[in-house]
Every structure is written in structure tokens, then in C-alpha cells.
Design an enzyme around this catalytic site. Structure first.
Site, PDB file in Angstrom:
ATOM      1  N   CYS A   1       0.851  -1.198   0.000  1.00  0.00           N
ATOM      2  CA  CYS A   1       0.000   0.000   0.000  1.00  0.00           C
ATOM      3  C   CYS A   1       0.887   1.249   0.000  1.00  0.00           C
ATOM      4  O   CYS A   1       1.856   1.329   0.776  1.00  0.00           O
ATOM      5  CB  CYS A   1      -0.896   0.014   1.241  1.00  0.00           C
ATOM      6  SG  CYS A   1      -1.845   1.556   1.347  1.00  0.00           S
TER       7      CYS A   1
ATOM      8  N   GLU B   1       3.723  -6.364   8.214  1.00  0.00           N
ATOM      9  CA  GLU B   1       3.996  -4.936   7.970  1.00  0.00           C
ATOM     10  C   GLU B   1       5.165  -4.459   8.835  1.00  0.00           C
ATOM     11  O   GLU B   1       6.036  -3.716   8.367  1.00  0.00           O
ATOM     12  CB  GLU B   1       2.745  -4.085   8.237  1.00  0.00           C
ATOM     13  CG  GLU B   1       3.014  -2.614   7.923  1.00  0.00           C
ATOM     14  CD  GLU B   1       1.826  -1.695   8.176  1.00  0.00           C
ATOM     15  OE1 GLU B   1       0.679  -2.145   8.079  1.00  0.00           O
ATOM     16  OE2 GLU B   1       2.078  -0.511   8.468  1.00  0.00           O
TER      17      GLU B   1
ATOM     18  N   SER C   1      -9.730  -5.517   5.020  1.00  0.00           N
ATOM     19  CA  SER C   1      -9.487  -6.599   4.055  1.00  0.00           C
ATOM     20  C   SER C   1     -10.705  -7.495   3.850  1.00  0.00           C
ATOM     21  O   SER C   1     -10.614  -8.521   3.181  1.00  0.00           O
ATOM     22  CB  SER C   1      -8.291  -7.438   4.542  1.00  0.00           C
ATOM     23  OG  SER C   1      -8.433  -7.723   5.920  1.00  0.00           O
TER      24      SER C   1
HETATM   25  O1  0O3 Z   1      -2.210  -5.248   8.587  1.00  0.00           O
HETATM   26  P1  0O3 Z   1      -3.465  -6.078   8.685  1.00  0.00           P
HETATM   27  O2  0O3 Z   1      -3.184  -7.375   9.393  1.00  0.00           O
HETATM   28  O3  0O3 Z   1      -4.589  -5.321   9.244  1.00  0.00           O
HETATM   29  O4  0O3 Z   1      -3.766  -6.450   7.156  1.00  0.00           O
HETATM   30  P2  0O3 Z   1      -5.088  -6.750   6.350  1.00  0.00           P
HETATM   31  O5  0O3 Z   1      -6.130  -7.342   7.199  1.00  0.00           O
HETATM   32  O6  0O3 Z   1      -4.662  -7.490   5.154  1.00  0.00           O
HETATM   33  O7  0O3 Z   1      -5.642  -5.330   5.919  1.00  0.00           O
HETATM   34  C1  0O3 Z   1      -4.967  -4.513   5.024  1.00  0.00           C
HETATM   35  C2  0O3 Z   1      -3.997  -3.611   5.724  1.00  0.00           C
HETATM   36  C3  0O3 Z   1      -2.636  -3.612   5.151  1.00  0.00           C
HETATM   37  C4  0O3 Z   1      -2.321  -4.222   4.049  1.00  0.00           C
HETATM   38  C5  0O3 Z   1      -1.545  -2.919   5.822  1.00  0.00           C
HETATM   39  O8  0O3 Z   1      -1.888  -1.650   6.218  1.00  0.00           O
HETATM   40 FE1  SF4 Z   2      -3.209   1.097   3.084  1.00  0.00          FE
HETATM   41 FE2  SF4 Z   2      -5.516   0.008   3.767  1.00  0.00          FE
HETATM   42 FE3  SF4 Z   2      -3.313  -0.574   5.110  1.00  0.00          FE
HETATM   43 FE4  SF4 Z   2      -4.454   1.802   5.328  1.00  0.00          FE
HETATM   44  S1  SF4 Z   2      -5.332  -0.177   5.974  1.00  0.00           S
HETATM   45  S2  SF4 Z   2      -2.269   1.412   5.056  1.00  0.00           S
HETATM   46  S3  SF4 Z   2      -5.150   2.170   3.237  1.00  0.00           S
HETATM   47  S4  SF4 Z   2      -3.747  -1.092   2.973  1.00  0.00           S
END
Ligand code: 0O3
Ligand code: SF4
Length: 316
Positions: free
Chosen positions: A101, A131, A273
Site C-alpha cells: 500500500c 507490515e 481486508s
Molecule cells: O495489517 P493487517 O493485518 O490489518 O492487514 P489486512 O487485514 O490485510 O488489511 C490490510 C492492511 C494492510 C495491508 C496494511 O496496512
Molecule cells: Fe493502506 Fe488500507 Fe493498510 Fe491503510 S489499511 S495502510 S489504506 S492497505
């Protein structure tokens, strides 16, 4: 038979954010451009339904790059990757597309900039989360130290307390993070922070929407996966806002109907997500058991959109 009455308060915003939308689009466009199989390093986003759908279209999910062949494209998940990963793909002359992202990449760049200015980084995040691993992996070992809680701040060992900056995971609890930042600032008054929050707009908006529905509801259901950090934070935010029963459910089949007996108002939200089709599945399950009224509680409108990488824009 008359069904018991129940009001569903539907939080908005909920569900897909711009980064998730883009990451899924990247996999779909890559499959169109290069055909199957396209490899994806780590779940593109943390949702089994999304992953299963893309797998059925020809995506192959792996945890590490060394599980991919040299001659097929690989996509890096929305959560970001340590610098060593694209470097290894390049060394093997692979086609690699980065679905990180842009708001996570922004944090990576912040870390690099502060490090170039001679500052050691303190990362606020969850150990082992992809992340956090990806962001810490932007800099050499030891350049980023991790804190998970306010209590961790007291025991933090740093190189030079006057040369520090902090960054955060994008999906943390806004309120818990404010406490950790305050503890860091109290112990290290010179610490430099982000120009603007590292917690992203989507995380902030979804948590604010849960806070807005909390006073109206007896129970909160958060649609999301058990490995989805932002979804788990929504459950915690619901509980902290006074909702004694707050549960994560992947889909309708996971709802504990016995726990909801006698309840008249239920809040529904979805992690960043979780696809809307699963929200609709949950609403339909309520409609089958209750005389259901759905009320939307909208606390913000989102217009953020991210472009896919150029290599895939040309293909459509
Ligand atoms: O980081 P998180 O475990 O919340 O990831 P998800 O559920 O895939 O949601 C998207 C968020 C992301 C890619 C990192 O900000
Ligand atoms: Fe990007 Fe979504 Fe993660 Fe926010 S929650 S950083 S918009 S992927």
C-alpha cells in the site's frame, strides 16, 4: 411464526480500503497480463475469502520468495516487504510487482529519511506482523527498535536518546498508540514524530465509526480474519467503547446466535481486508432469524484511490 425485532447498525466506512482494493486489482491484472500461475508472496491481504477467490483464478500463495520459480511473476503483498525481498527478486531477474500500500511505502520512506539524518528509529507495531517485519527491514539490523506497549517504553535501550524518531504500523489502535507516543515523548523529549499520523485514514475512520455505533448497540460483530490486525483492533475499540460483546467473525457461519439471544441492537463493521459480499451474507443471516431493520451510521466518506503500477496500467 413472527420473528423477534432487531436493529442492525451498519458502520460506515467499513471494509475495503484503497490499499486493499489496489492490491487485489494488481493480482487480477497480473493474471490477465501474464496468465496463470502468478505467485503472491504472503496473503495479498489478510482474508481467506479474497485469497481463495484469487487462487481459483490462478494465483499461487507462498510465504517466501524462494518458493517461487524464476520464470513466473511474483507480487508482494499489501503489507510491504523488507528491502532484501525485492533485491533477491532482482538478483534472480524475476518479474516482481509491488502491491505494498502506498501509505505503508510512505512509512518506509520516512524511516529511510530519518535514518539518513542519523536518527535511530523506534517502531510502534506488533512483533512478527508482516507490515512490521517489512518496515523494520527497510533499514539494517539494530537501526529500528520495536515497542508494542506503553510498558515496553520504560525498558527500551537506544543508542542515543537525543537522536530518535518514531514510526508506526498503519493499522494500530489510534487511542493505544497515542498512549505509547506520550510515553516515548515523556522518556525521550527530543524524539521526532511523523509529519502526520502513520496510522492511515482507513484505520482511523473505521475505528471512529465503531465508536459512533457503540452507544447504540448490545453486541458488535467485526467481519474479518483472525490474522487481520486492523480487524482485531476494531473488536478492541468496540470493547473499549463499552460494548461488552464484541466478536470477530469471518463469515455468517461463525456467528454465535446463542450469545445474541435477547439482544435488540447489533453493530456490524468489517476490517479493511473484508469484502462487502461477506457483510451482506451476515445481514442476510440476521434477516432469516429476526425482523431486521438496518440503519447506516456514517461518520466519514472516503474518496481515496490508488493507481496500480505502470506495468499493469499499460495492459488494460
Ligand atoms: O495489517 P493487517 O493485518 O490489518 O492487514 P489486512 O487485514 O490485510 O488489511 C490490510 C492492511 C494492510 C495491508 C496494511 O496496512
Ligand atoms: Fe493502506 Fe488500507 Fe493498510 Fe491503510 S489499511 S495502510 S489504506 S492497505
Amino acid at each position: 411464526m413472527t420473528l423477534p425485532p432487531l436493529t442492525l447498525y451498519l458502520a460506515a466506512p467499513r471494509g475495503f480500503c484503497a490499499g486493499v482494493d489496489r492490491a487485489i486489482k494488481i493480482v487480477e491484472l497480473a493474471l490477465q497480463k501474464w496468465g496463470a500461475p502468478v505467485y503472491v508472496r504472503h496473503e495479498i491481504v489478510h482474508n481467506k475469502f479474497v485469497v481463495d477467490d484469487l487462487r481459483a483464478k490462478g494465483a499461487v500463495f507462498v510465504e517466501e520468495l524462494d518458493e517461487c520459480p524464476d520464470d513466473r511473476p511474483v507480487i508482494f503483498s499489501a503489507h510491504g516487504v523488507p528491502k532484501s525481498v525485492p533485491a533477491a527478486a532482482q538478483a534472480r531477474a524475476m518479474i516482481a510487482v509491488d502491491a505494498t500500500c502506498p501509505l505503508v511505502t510512505k512509512v518506509h520512506n520516512e524511516a529511510a529519511r530519518h535514518s539518513a539524518d542519523g536518527l535511530q528509529m523506534v517502531m510502534i507495531g506488533h512483533e512478527g506482523h508482516p507490515e512490521t517485519v517489512g518496515t523494520m527491514g527497510q533499514l539494517p539490523e539494530g537501526e529500528v527498535v520495536l515497542v508494542e506497549t506503553e510498558a515496553d517504553v520504560a525498558g527500551l535501550v537506544v543508542r542515543d536518546p537525543s537522536k530518535l524518531a518514531y514510526i508506526t504500523q498503519t493499522t494500530l489502535s489510534v487511542d493505544d498508540t497515542a498512549g505509547i507516543v506520550a510515553a516515548l515523548q515523556a522518556r525521550f523529549p527530543a524524539i521526532v514524530g511523523p509529519h502526520k499520523e502513520d496510522i492511515c485514514y482507513a484505520t482511523t475512520n473505521r475505528q471512529a465509526a465503531v465508536k459512533a455505533i457503540a452507544p447504540k448497540i448490545d453486541a458488535l460483530l467485526v467481519i474479518g480474519a483472525p490474522n487481520s490486525s486492523n480487524s482485531k483492533r476494531l473488536v478492541e475499540v468496540g470493547r473499549a467503547a463499552g460494548c461488552a460483546y464484541a466478536q470477530l467473525v469471518q463469515r455468517a457461519v461463525d456467528i454465535d446466535w446463542r450469545a445474541l439471544e435477547g439482544i435488540g441492537a447489533v453493530g456490524i463493521t468489517a476490517g479493511a481486508s473484508a469484502p462487502e459480499v461477506l457483510v451482506n451474507e451476515v445481514i442476510d443471516a440476521f434477516r432469516a432469524r429476526y425482523d431486521t431493520t438496518v440503519e447506516l451510521v456514517e461518520t466519514a466518506q472516503e474518496t481515496v484511490e490508488f493507481k496500480v503500477p505502470r506495468v499493469l496500467r499499460e495492459s488494460v
